[in-house]
Design a protein around this motif. Structure first.
Motif, mmCIF file in Angstrom:
data_model
loop_
_atom_site.group_PDB
_atom_site.id
_atom_site.type_symbol
_atom_site.label_atom_id
_atom_site.label_comp_id
_atom_site.label_asym_id
_atom_site.label_seq_id
_atom_site.Cartn_x
_atom_site.Cartn_y
_atom_site.Cartn_z
ATOM 1 N N ARG A 13 19.894 16.634 45.980
ATOM 2 C CA ARG A 13 21.328 16.331 45.862
ATOM 3 C C ARG A 13 21.959 17.134 44.730
ATOM 4 O O ARG A 13 23.062 17.683 44.871
ATOM 5 C CB ARG A 13 21.514 14.829 45.631
ATOM 6 C CG ARG A 13 20.997 13.999 46.810
ATOM 7 C CD ARG A 13 21.068 12.512 46.550
ATOM 8 N NE ARG A 13 22.438 12.009 46.588
ATOM 9 C CZ ARG A 13 22.754 10.727 46.528
ATOM 10 N NH1 ARG A 13 21.778 9.819 46.418
ATOM 11 N NH2 ARG A 13 24.006 10.321 46.567
ATOM 12 N N LEU A 14 21.254 17.235 43.612
ATOM 13 C CA LEU A 14 21.803 18.009 42.488
ATOM 14 C C LEU A 14 21.857 19.495 42.823
ATOM 15 O O LEU A 14 22.785 20.201 42.403
ATOM 16 C CB LEU A 14 20.940 17.788 41.241
ATOM 17 C CG LEU A 14 20.959 16.375 40.655
ATOM 18 C CD1 LEU A 14 19.984 16.277 39.478
ATOM 19 C CD2 LEU A 14 22.379 16.001 40.206
ATOM 20 N N ARG A 15 20.876 19.982 43.571
ATOM 21 C CA ARG A 15 20.857 21.389 43.959
ATOM 22 C C ARG A 15 22.097 21.740 44.777
ATOM 23 O O ARG A 15 22.688 22.816 44.607
ATOM 24 C CB ARG A 15 19.577 21.676 44.755
ATOM 25 C CG ARG A 15 19.271 23.170 44.940
ATOM 26 C CD ARG A 15 18.001 23.378 45.760
ATOM 27 N NE ARG A 15 16.810 22.911 45.071
ATOM 28 C CZ ARG A 15 16.123 21.839 45.419
ATOM 29 N NH1 ARG A 15 16.511 21.103 46.454
ATOM 30 N NH2 ARG A 15 15.055 21.476 44.748
ATOM 31 N N VAL A 42 13.111 8.092 34.523
ATOM 32 C CA VAL A 42 11.972 8.942 34.862
ATOM 33 C C VAL A 42 12.288 9.811 36.074
ATOM 34 O O VAL A 42 11.953 11.002 36.125
ATOM 35 C CB VAL A 42 10.726 8.079 35.131
ATOM 36 C CG1 VAL A 42 9.583 8.923 35.678
ATOM 37 C CG2 VAL A 42 10.287 7.361 33.868
ATOM 38 N N THR A 43 12.979 9.217 37.066
ATOM 39 C CA THR A 43 13.353 9.986 38.249
ATOM 40 C C THR A 43 14.293 11.124 37.875
ATOM 41 O O THR A 43 14.142 12.255 38.358
ATOM 42 C CB THR A 43 14.029 9.057 39.279
ATOM 43 O OG1 THR A 43 13.080 8.071 39.695
ATOM 44 C CG2 THR A 43 14.519 9.829 40.484
ATOM 45 N N VAL A 44 15.273 10.862 37.020
ATOM 46 C CA VAL A 44 16.191 11.904 36.575
ATOM 47 C C VAL A 44 15.428 13.002 35.854
ATOM 48 O O VAL A 44 15.636 14.203 36.096
ATOM 49 C CB VAL A 44 17.290 11.313 35.667
ATOM 50 C CG1 VAL A 44 18.110 12.420 35.009
ATOM 51 C CG2 VAL A 44 18.197 10.387 36.472
ATOM 52 N N SER A 45 14.541 12.620 34.966
ATOM 53 C CA SER A 45 13.767 13.601 34.207
ATOM 54 C C SER A 45 12.949 14.488 35.129
ATOM 55 O O SER A 45 12.915 15.717 34.961
ATOM 56 C CB SER A 45 12.860 12.878 33.210
ATOM 57 O OG SER A 45 12.046 13.793 32.518
ATOM 58 N N ALA A 49 13.401 18.484 35.824
ATOM 59 C CA ALA A 49 12.249 19.355 35.587
ATOM 60 C C ALA A 49 11.954 20.219 36.810
ATOM 61 O O ALA A 49 11.589 21.395 36.689
ATOM 62 C CB ALA A 49 11.027 18.517 35.230
ATOM 63 N N GLN A 50 12.142 19.642 38.010
ATOM 64 C CA GLN A 50 11.920 20.412 39.233
ATOM 65 C C GLN A 50 12.931 21.548 39.350
ATOM 66 O O GLN A 50 12.573 22.686 39.677
ATOM 67 C CB GLN A 50 12.010 19.488 40.447
ATOM 68 C CG GLN A 50 11.757 20.184 41.780
ATOM 69 C CD GLN A 50 11.742 19.210 42.942
ATOM 70 O OE1 GLN A 50 11.376 18.046 42.782
ATOM 71 N NE2 GLN A 50 12.142 19.681 44.111
ATOM 72 N N LEU A 56 16.875 27.076 38.326
ATOM 73 C CA LEU A 56 18.275 26.757 38.614
ATOM 74 C C LEU A 56 18.950 26.064 37.441
ATOM 75 O O LEU A 56 20.186 26.082 37.332
ATOM 76 C CB LEU A 56 18.352 25.847 39.852
ATOM 77 C CG LEU A 56 17.767 26.430 41.141
ATOM 78 C CD1 LEU A 56 17.834 25.400 42.259
ATOM 79 C CD2 LEU A 56 18.517 27.704 41.537
ATOM 80 N N VAL A 57 18.168 25.427 36.585
ATOM 81 C CA VAL A 57 18.697 24.637 35.474
ATOM 82 C C VAL A 57 17.908 24.994 34.222
ATOM 83 O O VAL A 57 16.714 25.310 34.289
ATOM 84 C CB VAL A 57 18.568 23.124 35.801
ATOM 85 C CG1 VAL A 57 18.744 22.276 34.560
ATOM 86 C CG2 VAL A 57 19.593 22.723 36.850
#
Length: 490
Positions: A13-15, A42-45, A49-50, A56-57
């Protein structure tokens, strides 16, 4: 597992939203993302990280996450064609040319596409791995004084003592070297014991990773057949005489791929035959800690019954923990120990001390024995589920031996006696593996397990790398559909 899948969804979704931000622009804070998407920190982190790993980030501690700058155009590709000549000439003068081929190993290391059931895995499913216990052990190890100091090149003394006790038979810590997993230990052993060009006796069939090690070292694997009781002593003696080999590599306990257990009568015979030939036995004790709960008492390692230094013992914690927990051991007696030590130091210096200290913390904790008991019970359930499904769905497939340890079954495909078996003539094994992948299940072909021509078509099915019994049943059903498709086109 749920957190990991959520992280992947959030990363997707962020991508899709990155175009909203200019290069270098700051993304919403982690707290804002937690509130907006109703996920854990943890999910956000993990999602960030991915994206960072994909370039991309960019994350900056204390500042947040930012959209990465556009990548510059790649530099023109160089001309590496000269390597074809250099590499082919590398072994031109060798008696046995070196062959660097990792295909047999990559079969069990490659992750199948999403939605494909993984019957080709060589490790425990994440749900069976002691993740919390490993994390806690690593955390405790990180607080030990001197944990980042250089360890002894032979390994931490306490860990060597633990491995020596687990082998038994009077093996001492001074006769143990800590290694970076079993594959590294096997590589060191073969390099120490056999010069390039030499023959090395191997079980047939056997572990493809060991065959790859031998060929990469310029050694010549010589097959010795096994049955349900392990290697056949008479043929082993014949192979020593005919080849002049001075090394025999074997897996006496739940052999890969057959699951065979070297019988009590043959254990002493193997040691006697090797001793009379003036040869070493490399004992790959790779799944002792993955015994099933209905197995009964296990035989001791061959090394525990060998006072004369015939056996070079290899074992590891990896199979019972995680593919990333690469801690193992080599044990040997006599002058060969110094040669093993020298080669390991030249190749790897030493195993990182934090990992050794974490291993000590793990095996010394109450969680370790609880983990082994839980895995033992679960592997039995999975073995029984796969055996039942195969007998129901694919009764023509021969299952000559059901092991009481390890993580896989070895199937012989129908050999031309009628029915669907006509599919498994020349190339049939490969056709089935390809059709199975199209049907959504990844299986391991049998051909890479043979150092010479195989006697029949086989496949190996792992039951440890899947989510549970339901996935096993569905995977066998998909394999049956694949088999029907191959038969229809044969």
């Amino acid at each position: 597992m749920h957190d990991r899948s959520s992280a992947g969804d959030l990363a997707n979704r962020l991508r899709r939203e990155l175009d909203r931000y200019s290069p270098g622009g700051k993304l919403p804070s982690s707290r804002a993302l937690v509130e907006r998407f109703r996920v854990s920190p943890v999910t956000v982190s993990r999602a960030l990280a991915q994206l960072a790993a994909e370039g991309l980030v960019v994350t900056r501690p204390g500042a947040g996450a930012f959209r990465a700058e556009p990548r510059t155009a790649p530099a023109p590709a160089g001309d590496t064609s000269w390597q074809e000549v250099a590499l082919s000439a590398d072994g031109a003068a060798d008696l046995v040319p070196r062959t660097v081929d990792a295909s047999g190993v990559l079969v069990s290391l490659a992750a199948p596409p999403p939605g494909v059931i993984e019957f080709n895995g060589g490790y425990l499913h994440p749900s069976l791995q002691p993740e919390q216990a490993m994390g806690a052990a690593l955390s405790r190890a990180g607080r030990r004084p001197g944990v980042w100091a250089r360890p002894p090149v032979e390994g931490a003394w306490e860990l060597r003592e633990w491995f020596a006790r687990s082998i038994g038979g009077g093996v001492t810590a001074a006769e143990v070297l800590v290694t970076a997993g079993g594959q590294s230990a096997l590589t060191t052993a073969l390099r120490a014991l056999a010069p390039p060009g030499a023959p090395v006796l191997v079980e047939s069939p056997t572990y493809p990773g060991m065959l790859a090690i031998a060929r990469a070292a310029g050694l010549r694997p010589v097959p010795v057949p096994v049955d349900a009781d392990g290697v056949k002593p008479a043929l082993l003696a014949d192979a020593f005489r005919a080849s002049g080999a001075r090394v025999f590599v074997c897996q006496p306990l739940f052999q890969n791929p057959t699951g065979a257990l070297l019988s009590p009568e043959r254990r002493g015979e193997v040691l006697r035959i090797a001793r009379e030939a003036g040869a070493f036995v490399v004992e790959d004790d790779f799944v002792r800690r993955l015994v099933h709960e209905d197995a009964g008492p296990l035989p001791r390692p061959l090394a525990a019954e060998d006072p004369d230094g015939v056996v070079v013992h290899v074992c590891s914690l990896t199979k019972a923990t995680s593919p990333s927990f690469r801690v193992g051991a080599l044990a040997a007696r006599g002058p060969v120990l110094e040669r093993l030590r020298a080669i390991q130091v030249v190749d790897t210096f030493f195993v990182p001390r934090p990992l050794q200290e974490a291993a000590l913390e793990l095996v010394g904790s109450p969680a370790w024995l609880r983990h082994l008991r839980a895995v033992s019970a679960e592997l039995r359930r999975r073995r029984d589920a796969m055996t039942s499904a195969l007998r129901r769905e694919l009764p023509a497939y021969a299952l000559p031996h059901i092991p009481y340890g390890g993580y896989h079954l070895w199937l012989r495909l129908p050999d031309g006696t009628g029915g669907t078996s006509q599919a498994f003539g020349s190339g049939g094994e490969s056709a089935l593996v390809t059709a199975a992948l199209r049907a959504g299940v990844a299986v391991t072909p049998g051909r890479p397990y043979f150092s010479a021509e195989p006697p029949a078509a086989h496949v190996r099915l792992s039951f440890a790398g899947v989510a549970g019994a339901g996935e096993i049943t569905e995977g066998v059903r998909r394999l049956r559909e694949a088999e029907k498709g191959v038969s229809a086109h044969s």
